[in-house]
Design a protein around this motif. Structure first.
Motif, PDB file in Angstrom:
ATOM      1  N   ALA A  86      -6.911  -4.176 -13.367  1.00 49.41           N
ATOM      2  CA  ALA A  86      -6.782  -4.951 -12.138  1.00 49.41           C
ATOM      3  C   ALA A  86      -5.316  -5.026 -11.713  1.00 49.41           C
ATOM      4  CB  ALA A  86      -7.343  -6.359 -12.341  1.00 49.41           C
ATOM      5  N   GLU A  87      -5.087  -4.903 -10.421  1.00 45.57           N
ATOM      6  CA  GLU A  87      -3.703  -4.944  -9.923  1.00 45.57           C
ATOM      7  C   GLU A  87      -3.047  -6.286 -10.223  1.00 45.57           C
ATOM      8  OE1 GLU A  87      -3.102  -3.671  -5.903  1.00 45.57           O
ATOM      9  OE2 GLU A  87      -4.548  -2.028  -6.097  1.00 45.57           O
ATOM     10  N   ASP A  88      -3.826  -7.375 -10.159  1.00 44.21           N
ATOM     11  CA  ASP A  88      -3.259  -8.695 -10.454  1.00 44.21           C
ATOM     12  C   ASP A  88      -2.790  -8.767 -11.903  1.00 44.21           C
ATOM     13  OD1 ASP A  88      -3.711  -9.528  -7.902  1.00 44.21           O
ATOM     14  OD2 ASP A  88      -5.499 -10.721  -8.363  1.00 44.21           O
ATOM     15  N   ASP A  89      -3.604  -8.224 -12.816  1.00 43.40           N
ATOM     16  CA  ASP A  89      -3.205  -8.210 -14.237  1.00 43.40           C
ATOM     17  C   ASP A  89      -1.943  -7.374 -14.436  1.00 43.40           C
ATOM     18  OD1 ASP A  89      -5.363  -9.777 -14.839  1.00 43.40           O
ATOM     19  OD2 ASP A  89      -6.613  -8.121 -15.586  1.00 43.40           O
ATOM     20  N   MET A  90      -1.888  -6.249 -13.726  1.00 46.33           N
ATOM     21  CA  MET A  90      -0.723  -5.376 -13.847  1.00 46.33           C
ATOM     22  C   MET A  90       0.521  -6.051 -13.291  1.00 46.33           C
ATOM     23  SD  MET A  90      -0.369  -2.317 -15.136  1.00 46.33           S
ATOM     24  CE  MET A  90       1.197  -2.708 -15.921  1.00 46.33           C
TER      25      MET A  90
END
Length: 422
Positions: A86-90
């Motif tokens: 997920a982009e948010d996790d990244m």
């Protein structure tokens, strides 16, 4: 090389490599330097850091951080065969790493390692403890070690002996007999060099002329606890002291819990000799069971609170009751230096050990522990400094500081934040 003088990097990397590093080519030097950098860039057990290193290689993963890749690009590079990031996790991961991205940090750690005679181990080295690879994305990017090659190789025959710091005379006696007995049977004793059970396990192994391995929660240049300076010095002479953190790194509560996963993963089996109901050594037991390692526990007097954790493991989590070195050795028989596959398959599972604070710490509790570890009760620290010390994103630091201030656990001054007096 990452904006640094290649000759300086090469000289330092070779100085801390096994065998002197004379056979290392440029690619190998760059790989080792990247892993050394990652060992200080991400906190132990950082899943996305481990995934980036595994999938992209340490060099390209570090390049992505140095070149400030956007979260979308980084996440796309790590997403394979439908397993997406997920982009948010990244974005959160990048925010955790950036406060520590300083060009000279790894060079300072390498210089300190060379000064203390420490060596940098990577998974490409023959002396790398191969069982650590079972941690997958949570495996260390590199290891820093002080000690003998014999002891490093001996980890393949290692059994972890762990237990409470506040050990009783009974616990220390059982530990002494267990450690000496296992050494006589050809095993290497693995533990964490803490007071109590750990210290006795190391001492008994040394007294029996055996090999012992101590995993630390801070850099190998700063022995902890300080009361074990002499003991750890003796281990360096005939055993080995290991950490996944670079020289200069202080031990914290979070790092102790993460250190426990290395003790469990590197060992053939884990034995808890004496532990209270919520002892930190149950955390090590939990890692061992999760990894499919055989788990044993020594019973104590039913009236002793110091053995309540062992009884809990035996009753509720299917740990094997062991009372002497013979029974402990049965958990992980040595067969030409390898662990019996039957015993691995028969290992207990389902244990999710606890730390001293809580049985199941959630993400918020973890963040708070790391943040409070990074604060001082005497010296004020800025939010950016706290982020670098804790390995948390600056946004998470600011949010948690505000909540902790409302609870009266931290205070803000003109110069920064301080931990409130107990």
């Amino acid at each position: 090389m990452f904006g640094l003088k290649e000759s300086e990097v090469a000289t330092l990397v070779k100085a801390v490599s096994v065998g002197g590093g004379d056979d290392l080519d440029r690619d190998a030097i760059e790989e080792r330097f990247a892993r050394a950098t990652w060992s200080g860039l991400a906190e132990p057990g950082d899943r996305l850091a481990g995934r980036a290193i595994r999938q992209l290689g340490a060099v390209r993963a570090l390049t992505g951080v140095v070149e400030h890749w956007e979260p979308e690009r980084f996440a796309a590079a790590l997403s394979l065969d439908g397993d997406t990031v997920a982009e948010d996790d990244m974005a959160q991961a990048i925010d955790r790493w950036m406060p520590r991205l300083k060009s000279n940090t790894a060079l300072i750690a390498l210089r300190q390692a060379a000064r203390f005679g420490a060596r940098l181990l990577t998974p490409h080295d023959t002396l790398w403890p191969s069982r650590l690879n079972d941690l997958d994305w949570h495996s260390p990017s590199a290891l820093w070690a002080r000690g003998t090659d014999e002891a490093l190789a001996g980890i393949e025959r290692g059994i972890a002996l762990v237990g409470a710091r506040a050990a009783t005379g009974y616990g220390e006696h059982i530990t002494m007999e267990a450690s000496a007995g296992l050494v006589d049977r050809g095993y290497t004793i693995v533990s964490g060099a803490a007071y109590g059970i750990d210290g006795m396990a190391h001492r008994a192994a040394l007294a029996s002329q055996g090999l012992t391995v101590a995993f630390l929660a801070g850099g190998v240049d700063r022995f902890y606890p300080s009361g074990h300076d002499a003991l750890l010095g003796r281990i360096v002479e005939s055993g080995v002291v290991i950490s996944e953190l670079p020289c200069g790194s202080p031990p914290t509560k979070w790092r102790f819990l993460q250190r426990n996963r290395l003790i469990a993963a590197a060992s053939m089996a884990t034995i808890v000799l004496e532990a209270g109901w919520r002892s930190g050594s149950l955390n090590t037991a939990g890692h061992a069971a999760t990894l499919g390692r055989p788990l044993g526990a020594v019973p104590g007097p039913v009236t002793s609170a110091a053995s309540a954790g062992c009884h809990r493991l035996i009753r509720d989590f299917d740990a094997v009751c062991v009372t002497n070195p013979d029974q402990m050795a049965e958990l992980a028989p040595i067969e030409h230096g390898l662990l019996s596959a039957e015993n691995v398959a028969g290992a207990a599972d389902g244990v999710h050990g606890s730390d001293e604070k809580a049985d199941a710490a959630g993400p918020r509790d973890t963040e708070r522990t790391r943040l409070l570890d990074a604060l001082s009760a005497r010296s004020a620290r800025t939010a950016n400094d706290v982020a670098a010390r804790s390995g948390l994103a600056i946004s998470a630091v600011r949010a948690q500081l505000g909540l902790l201030e409302l609870e009266g656990r931290v205070t803000e001054t003109e110069r920064g934040w301080k931990r409130a007096a107990s």
